[in-house]
Motif scaffolding. Structure first.
Motif, PDB file in Angstrom:
ATOM      1  N   MET A  31       0.905  -1.338  -0.131  1.00 50.85           N
ATOM      2  CA  MET A  31       0.069  -0.020  -0.070  1.00 50.85           C
ATOM      3  C   MET A  31       0.949   1.264   0.058  1.00 50.85           C
ATOM      4  SD  MET A  31      -3.036   1.163   2.712  1.00 50.85           S
ATOM      5  CE  MET A  31      -1.968   1.894   4.115  1.00 50.85           C
ATOM      6  N   GLY A  32       0.643   2.229  -1.065  1.00 47.92           N
ATOM      7  CA  GLY A  32       1.436   3.235  -0.962  1.00 47.92           C
ATOM      8  C   GLY A  32       0.846   4.308  -1.629  1.00 47.92           C
ATOM      9  N   PRO A  33       1.430   5.613  -1.670  1.00 47.04           N
ATOM     10  CA  PRO A  33       0.942   6.796  -2.203  1.00 47.04           C
ATOM     11  C   PRO A  33       1.026   6.773  -3.864  1.00 47.04           C
ATOM     12  CG  PRO A  33       2.920   7.361  -1.153  1.00 47.04           C
ATOM     13  CD  PRO A  33       2.500   5.993  -0.838  1.00 47.04           C
ATOM     14  N   LEU A  34       0.072   7.519  -4.322  1.00 40.24           N
ATOM     15  CA  LEU A  34       0.362   7.831  -5.922  1.00 40.24           C
ATOM     16  C   LEU A  34       1.833   7.840  -6.177  1.00 40.24           C
ATOM     17  CD1 LEU A  34      -2.632  10.223  -6.685  1.00 40.24           C
ATOM     18  CD2 LEU A  34      -2.580   7.731  -7.200  1.00 40.24           C
ATOM     19  N   GLY A  35       2.195   7.545  -7.251  1.00 38.87           N
ATOM     20  CA  GLY A  35       3.495   7.863  -7.597  1.00 38.87           C
ATOM     21  C   GLY A  35       4.825   6.820  -6.950  1.00 38.87           C
ATOM     22  N   SER A  36       4.225   5.954  -6.104  1.00 36.76           N
ATOM     23  CA  SER A  36       5.188   5.580  -5.262  1.00 36.76           C
ATOM     24  C   SER A  36       6.077   4.255  -5.890  1.00 36.76           C
ATOM     25  CB  SER A  36       4.678   5.010  -3.910  1.00 36.76           C
ATOM     26  OG  SER A  36       3.862   3.800  -4.025  1.00 36.76           O
ATOM     27  N   GLY A  37       5.759   3.682  -7.278  1.00 37.44           N
ATOM     28  CA  GLY A  37       6.237   2.705  -7.890  1.00 37.44           C
ATOM     29  C   GLY A  37       5.891   1.176  -7.282  1.00 37.44           C
ATOM     30  N   LYS A  38       4.619   1.309  -6.646  1.00 34.39           N
ATOM     31  CA  LYS A  38       4.165   0.057  -5.872  1.00 34.39           C
ATOM     32  C   LYS A  38       3.590  -1.015  -7.425  1.00 34.39           C
ATOM     33  CE  LYS A  38      -0.207   2.406  -4.849  1.00 34.39           C
ATOM     34  NZ  LYS A  38       0.248   3.668  -5.366  1.00 34.39           N
ATOM     35  N   THR A  39       3.049  -0.440  -8.227  1.00 30.94           N
ATOM     36  CA  THR A  39       2.403  -1.079  -9.551  1.00 30.94           C
ATOM     37  C   THR A  39       3.761  -1.727 -10.203  1.00 30.94           C
ATOM     38  OG1 THR A  39       0.361   0.102  -9.570  1.00 30.94           O
ATOM     39  CG2 THR A  39       0.854  -0.979 -11.501  1.00 30.94           C
ATOM     40  N   LYS A 206      -2.533 -15.857   8.566  1.00 31.86           N
ATOM     41  CA  LYS A 206      -1.542 -16.490   8.422  1.00 31.86           C
ATOM     42  C   LYS A 206      -1.072 -16.726   6.984  1.00 31.86           C
ATOM     43  CE  LYS A 206       0.822 -20.994   9.595  1.00 31.86           C
ATOM     44  NZ  LYS A 206       0.585 -22.434  10.305  1.00 31.86           N
ATOM     45  N   GLY A 207       0.302 -16.490   6.648  1.00 31.71           N
ATOM     46  CA  GLY A 207       0.700 -16.438   5.330  1.00 31.71           C
ATOM     47  C   GLY A 207       0.544 -15.322   4.424  1.00 31.71           C
ATOM     48  N   TRP A 208       0.021 -14.298   5.126  1.00 35.75           N
ATOM     49  CA  TRP A 208      -0.338 -12.642   4.462  1.00 35.75           C
ATOM     50  C   TRP A 208       0.919 -11.978   4.728  1.00 35.75           C
ATOM     51  CZ3 TRP A 208      -5.226 -11.445   1.923  1.00 35.75           C
ATOM     52  CH2 TRP A 208      -6.060 -12.548   1.417  1.00 35.75           C
ATOM     53  N   LYS A 209       1.327 -10.998   4.053  1.00 30.29           N
ATOM     54  CA  LYS A 209       2.266 -10.095   4.260  1.00 30.29           C
ATOM     55  C   LYS A 209       1.963  -8.702   3.888  1.00 30.29           C
ATOM     56  CE  LYS A 209       6.444  -8.697   6.161  1.00 30.29           C
ATOM     57  NZ  LYS A 209       6.758  -8.867   7.599  1.00 30.29           N
ATOM     58  N   PHE A 210       1.794  -7.739   4.409  1.00 27.14           N
ATOM     59  CA  PHE A 210       1.152  -6.464   4.036  1.00 27.14           C
ATOM     60  C   PHE A 210       2.560  -5.288   4.523  1.00 27.14           C
ATOM     61  CE2 PHE A 210      -2.385  -8.441   5.474  1.00 27.14           C
ATOM     62  CZ  PHE A 210      -3.342  -8.273   4.291  1.00 27.14           C
ATOM     63  N   PHE A 211       2.711  -4.519   3.139  1.00 29.52           N
ATOM     64  CA  PHE A 211       3.715  -3.659   3.343  1.00 29.52           C
ATOM     65  C   PHE A 211       3.183  -2.279   3.011  1.00 29.52           C
ATOM     66  CE2 PHE A 211       5.409  -7.726   1.729  1.00 29.52           C
ATOM     67  CZ  PHE A 211       6.741  -7.741   2.126  1.00 29.52           C
ATOM     68  N   ARG A 212       3.668  -1.306   3.901  1.00 31.93           N
ATOM     69  CA  ARG A 212       3.028  -0.051   3.909  1.00 31.93           C
ATOM     70  C   ARG A 212       4.382   0.923   3.490  1.00 31.93           C
ATOM     71  NH1 ARG A 212      -0.893   2.697   8.253  1.00 31.93           N
ATOM     72  NH2 ARG A 212      -1.198   4.773   7.348  1.00 31.93           N
ATOM     73  N   GLN A 213       4.212   1.669   2.502  1.00 33.52           N
ATOM     74  CA  GLN A 213       5.411   2.648   1.946  1.00 33.52           C
ATOM     75  C   GLN A 213       5.350   3.965   2.663  1.00 33.52           C
ATOM     76  OE1 GLN A 213       4.324   1.908  -2.529  1.00 33.52           O
ATOM     77  NE2 GLN A 213       6.599   2.119  -2.749  1.00 33.52           N
ATOM     78  N   PRO A 214       6.518   4.650   2.873  1.00 34.57           N
ATOM     79  CA  PRO A 214       6.431   6.038   3.367  1.00 34.57           C
ATOM     80  C   PRO A 214       5.232   6.992   2.885  1.00 34.57           C
ATOM     81  CG  PRO A 214       8.526   5.242   2.922  1.00 34.57           C
ATOM     82  CD  PRO A 214       7.567   4.454   2.281  1.00 34.57           C
ATOM     83  N   ALA A 215       4.922   7.728   3.282  1.00 36.56           N
ATOM     84  CA  ALA A 215       4.279   9.059   2.835  1.00 36.56           C
ATOM     85  C   ALA A 215       4.849   9.602   1.981  1.00 36.56           C
ATOM     86  CB  ALA A 215       3.297   9.580   3.833  1.00 36.56           C
ATOM     87  N   GLY A 216       3.977  10.318   0.826  1.00 37.05           N
ATOM     88  CA  GLY A 216       4.484  11.462   0.090  1.00 37.05           C
ATOM     89  C   GLY A 216       4.574  12.644   0.509  1.00 37.05           C
ATOM     90  N   VAL A 217       3.572  12.861   1.451  1.00 36.25           N
ATOM     91  CA  VAL A 217       3.597  14.025   2.191  1.00 36.25           C
ATOM     92  C   VAL A 217       3.336  14.098   3.524  1.00 36.25           C
ATOM     93  CG1 VAL A 217       2.869  15.459   0.216  1.00 36.25           C
ATOM     94  CG2 VAL A 217       1.058  14.540   1.529  1.00 36.25           C
ATOM     95  N   VAL A 257      -5.470  10.427   1.778  1.00 34.17           N
ATOM     96  CA  VAL A 257      -5.399   9.095   1.195  1.00 34.17           C
ATOM     97  C   VAL A 257      -4.466   8.986   0.282  1.00 34.17           C
ATOM     98  CG1 VAL A 257      -6.872   7.473   0.023  1.00 34.17           C
ATOM     99  CG2 VAL A 257      -7.931   8.793   2.175  1.00 34.17           C
ATOM    100  N   MET A 258      -4.165   9.628  -0.756  1.00 33.71           N
ATOM    101  CA  MET A 258      -3.889   9.451  -2.092  1.00 33.71           C
ATOM    102  C   MET A 258      -2.413   9.966  -1.842  1.00 33.71           C
ATOM    103  SD  MET A 258      -5.702   8.103  -4.088  1.00 33.71           S
ATOM    104  CE  MET A 258      -7.502   7.844  -4.571  1.00 33.71           C
ATOM    105  N   LEU A 259      -2.101  10.983  -1.184  1.00 31.05           N
ATOM    106  CA  LEU A 259      -0.574  11.538  -0.981  1.00 31.05           C
ATOM    107  C   LEU A 259       0.253  10.998   0.267  1.00 31.05           C
ATOM    108  CD1 LEU A 259      -0.850  14.894  -2.779  1.00 31.05           C
ATOM    109  CD2 LEU A 259      -0.303  12.587  -3.726  1.00 31.05           C
ATOM    110  N   SER A 260      -0.494  10.987   1.480  1.00 28.50           N
ATOM    111  CA  SER A 260      -0.121  10.770   2.720  1.00 28.50           C
ATOM    112  C   SER A 260      -0.129   9.472   2.972  1.00 28.50           C
ATOM    113  CB  SER A 260      -0.684  11.786   3.589  1.00 28.50           C
ATOM    114  OG  SER A 260      -0.034  11.614   4.791  1.00 28.50           O
ATOM    115  N   ASN A 261      -0.843   8.470   2.257  1.00 30.35           N
ATOM    116  CA  ASN A 261      -0.738   7.090   2.546  1.00 30.35           C
ATOM    117  C   ASN A 261      -1.505   6.760   3.748  1.00 30.35           C
ATOM    118  OD1 ASN A 261      -0.690   4.577   1.305  1.00 30.35           O
ATOM    119  ND2 ASN A 261       1.464   4.035   2.453  1.00 30.35           N
TER     120      ASN A 261
END
Length: 489
Positions: A31-39, A206-217, A257-261
């Motif tokens: 999960m990350g903000p717009l432009g974070s390269g996650k896709t 169990k078996g699920w891993k969630f990643f959260r990227q830093p905020a854009g702002v 939501v979109m920039l601060s994640n």
């Protein structure tokens, strides 16, 4: 046979993207903000899983993936384009894209590695925007599934997909077992009522891993101020001052939501009920049941049935929305007894009248039962509303939302317990904006989604209880003449 291809993976300076790229859990989501390269990281993961697949006796590394998005326009306009940015098209590509025909768009991968083995894979692109889309998944046997923008997908689609991976390649076909199988996904931050939040922050399966990227702002020191985050990921691939310029003209909720994640709710589209203002119509504390009056329950059917509890406080002329029961991938035969148990547990002894979608009177092709008959058999006194007119149903909420009672408060009040109704009225139930440059145009019909069902259930409850009838009265019959007004006064 394709020429040997050099594979380069990894984003060294971005730790969360790197952790996601290295992850081999059965299910992983970022999960990350717009432009974070996650896709792009998700697409690189797919490429890595293809390369890592153990070869069979022929020296082939066979895999098959599903790439899933919520709607076909988004699938073709975003998902496919992002995928092709890495896998390529034309000369030098890792494979070939096939469009058209009865089959969904499919990218066929075929390239050689330096060790002499050959990577053979298929990536099948599907749009699965509704609960009935689970039927599309049942025939697929795949290695893995990629969900692009997970927050736009209903949970039942994810649940069914979790039973389709790991079934290709198979020993039965004289091949090898999957070296890895599972699901991966990318998403912007959803609402706190969303299934993603429930799994990522509360359940942690169990078996699920969630990643959260830093905020854009980040929020600044002054109220309403936002400051770009120098540690945001993927900055090297973004235009200069990407996040700073992206703040201009945006609502705070959208930025959050979109920039601060941050988890939150963003209105996208034109709300079906613009007269609803959450700060005005939603009460600070849960609304208690008034034992002087019966419960008026509205029900919307389908595979995502919803029941909404309301009351008509007659001495004030007020309609209150008390509570809700929402389900996913559930038939009326299961929902009926569940609703009866819920009512008996939380609202025992209170008289109930139940109003339903008139379509609930229709028989299915495989059975004589109807949803309303099933509810009645479960002990719920269900009856169809007299009309399914959208104008009448909308008026059932719009009219009390506009009225003021003698205590100076609105004639429609919504309890915070009715979370899905609240979010739907705030704009989750909306007309989708059409992608036409320079034009504010929207679809003629509102989108069906997780919020539409509880809001329409509330409409049935209020309409069955008597609201909205004046919408059927011609305007000239709804006006009083001067003499009539004087007589009334």
């Amino acid at each position: 046979m394709a020429a040997a291809t050099e594979i380069r993976l990894g984003v060294p300076q971005y730790p969360v993207l790197n952790d996601f790229l290295r992850c081999r859990s059965r299910v992983s989501a970022i999960m990350g903000p717009l432009g974070s390269g996650k896709t792009f990281a998700a697409v690189q993961r797919i490429l890595a899983q293809m390369v890592e697949q153990e070869p069979n006796a022929k020296g082939e590394r066979p895999t098959r993936f599903l790439a899933v998005r919520n709607t076909y326009p988004d699938l073709m306009g975003t998902t496919v384009k992002d995928f092709l940015a890495i896998f390529g098209e034309g000369a030098g590509a890792l494979g070939k894209m096939r469009y058209g025909g009865l089959e969904p768009p499919t990218y066929r991968v075929d390239f050689n590695l330096e060790d002499g083995t050959r990577v053979l894979s298929e990536v099948i692109f599907l749009a699965l925007d509704r609960d009935d889309a689970v039927r599309k998944l049942r025939g697929y046997q795949v290695t893995g599934v990629w969900f692009n923008e997970m927050k736009e997908l209903v949970k039942s689609v994810v649940d069914m997909a979790d039973l389709r991976h790991g079934r290709y390649p198979s020993m039965a076909s004289g091949s090898v077992k999957p070296t890895w199988n599972g699901m991966l996904g990318d998403t912007n931050a959803p609402d706190e009522d969303h299934w993603y939040y429930h799994l990522a922050e509360e359940v942690r399966p169990k078996g699920w891993k969630f990643f959260r990227q830093p905020a854009g702002v980040f929020p600044g020191e002054r109220e309403g101020e936002w400051v770009p985050n120098p540690d945001a990921e993927n900055l090297a691939n973004l235009p200069q001052d990407y996040y700073l310029q992206g703040l201009e003209g945006k609502d705070p909720d959208w930025i959050r939501v979109m920039l601060s994640n941050e988890y939150g709710f963003v209105i996208e589209g034109k709300p079906v009920h613009p007269e609803y203002v959450d700060s005005v119509h939603c009460t600070p504390e849960p609304i208690e049941v008034d034992l002087r009056y019966p419960l008026i329950v509205g029900i919307d059917f389908g595979r995502t049935p919803a029941a909404v509890l309301t009351q008509h406080i007659e001495d004030m002329g007020r309609r209150v929305v008390l509570d809700e029961l929402c389900a996913t991938d559930m038939s009326a035969a299961i929902f009926g007894p569940e609703l009866k148990r819920w009512l008996d547990t939380h609202y025992q002894g209170i008289p109930v009248e139940v109003w339903c979608d008139p379509a609930g009177s229709a028989q299915g092709q495989a059975t004589e039962d109807t949803p309303i008959r099933i509810l009645r058999a479960a002990g719920i006194p269900a009856q169809p509303c007299s009309s399914n007119s959208p104008d009448l149903r909308r008026a059932a909420i719009a009219n009390p939302a506009r009225r003021i009672c003698m205590d100076g408060k609105p004639a429609l009040q919504v309890s915070p317990k009715a979370k899905m109704v609240r979010k739907g009225l705030m704009g989750g139930f909306a007309y989708r904006r059409l992608k036409i440059a320079g034009s504010e145009r929207y679809t003629d019909l509102p989108d069906k989604n997780i919020y539409s069902h509880p809001v329409e259930a509330a409409e049935y409850a209020l309409m069955g209880g008597g609201e909205g009838r004046e919408a059927l009265i011609p305007a000239n019959r709804n006006r009083s003449t001067p003499s009539q007004t004087q007589a009334i006064l």
